[in-house]
Write a protein that holds these residues in place. Structure first.
Motif, mmCIF file in Angstrom:
data_model
loop_
_atom_site.group_PDB
_atom_site.id
_atom_site.type_symbol
_atom_site.label_atom_id
_atom_site.label_comp_id
_atom_site.label_asym_id
_atom_site.label_seq_id
_atom_site.Cartn_x
_atom_site.Cartn_y
_atom_site.Cartn_z
ATOM 1 N N LEU A 55 0.848 -1.186 0.000
ATOM 2 C CA LEU A 55 0.000 0.000 0.000
ATOM 3 C C LEU A 55 0.886 1.239 0.000
ATOM 4 O O LEU A 55 1.801 1.351 0.832
ATOM 5 N N VAL A 56 0.601 2.144 -0.901
ATOM 6 C CA VAL A 56 1.399 3.365 -1.008
ATOM 7 C C VAL A 56 0.473 4.529 -1.344
ATOM 8 O O VAL A 56 -0.573 4.335 -1.984
ATOM 9 N N GLN A 57 0.843 5.695 -0.919
ATOM 10 C CA GLN A 57 0.051 6.874 -1.243
ATOM 11 C C GLN A 57 0.330 7.340 -2.669
ATOM 12 O O GLN A 57 1.433 7.120 -3.207
ATOM 13 N N ALA A 58 -0.649 7.987 -3.247
ATOM 14 C CA ALA A 58 -0.460 8.552 -4.579
ATOM 15 C C ALA A 58 0.752 9.478 -4.584
ATOM 16 O O ALA A 58 0.968 10.241 -3.632
ATOM 17 N N GLY A 59 1.538 9.358 -5.623
ATOM 18 C CA GLY A 59 2.770 10.109 -5.728
ATOM 19 C C GLY A 59 3.990 9.372 -5.215
ATOM 20 O O GLY A 59 5.123 9.797 -5.444
ATOM 21 N N GLY A 60 3.751 8.277 -4.543
ATOM 22 C CA GLY A 60 4.843 7.500 -3.980
ATOM 23 C C GLY A 60 5.455 6.544 -4.973
ATOM 24 O O GLY A 60 5.099 6.527 -6.158
#
Length: 122
Positions: free
Chosen positions: A11-16
């Motif tokens: 799981l990663v945040q947008a932009g990551g």
């Protein structure tokens, strides 16, 4: 036979960013063309990236060009997918695949891994 095992999803945040790895066994890795595909729920599987046996030829899908790249380390029997500037729409199960022609194009893959989930949150 070729066995493929993917890792590195999550799981990663947008932009990551994330880096997926795929380790192969069972056949001379340096002779294989390798590819990355993805499949989101309710959608067809799509080609993401491919790399030839030597790493000299790389193909990247237009949908991820400029953000994703692939590389390989034949000494480690491993291919990588580096994903930068991730977007919510990149959320999918990502699969590693191998083909015996060594070309790393969008088709012709015979062996598939089990996949690793990538989820991008907004």
């Amino acid at each position: 036979q070729v066995q493929l095992v993917e890792s590195g999803g999550g799981l990663v945040q947008a932009g990551g960013s994330l880096r997926l790895s795929c380790t192969a066994s069972g056949r001379t890795f340096s002779s294989l063309g390798m590819g990355w595909f993805r499949q989101a729920p309710g959608k067809e599987r799509e080609f993401v990236a491919g790399i030839s046996w030597s790493g000299g030829r790389i193909s990247i899908a237009d949908s991820v060009k400029g953000r994703f790249t692939t590389s390989r380390d034949n000494g480690k029997n491993t291919v990588y997918l580096r994903m930068n500037s991730l977007k919510v729409e990149d959320t999918a199960m990502y699969y590693c695949a191998a083909e015996v022609w060594g070309l790393g194009k969008e088709y012709g893959y015979k062996y598939w891994g089990q996949g690793t989930q990538v989820t991008v949150s907004s």
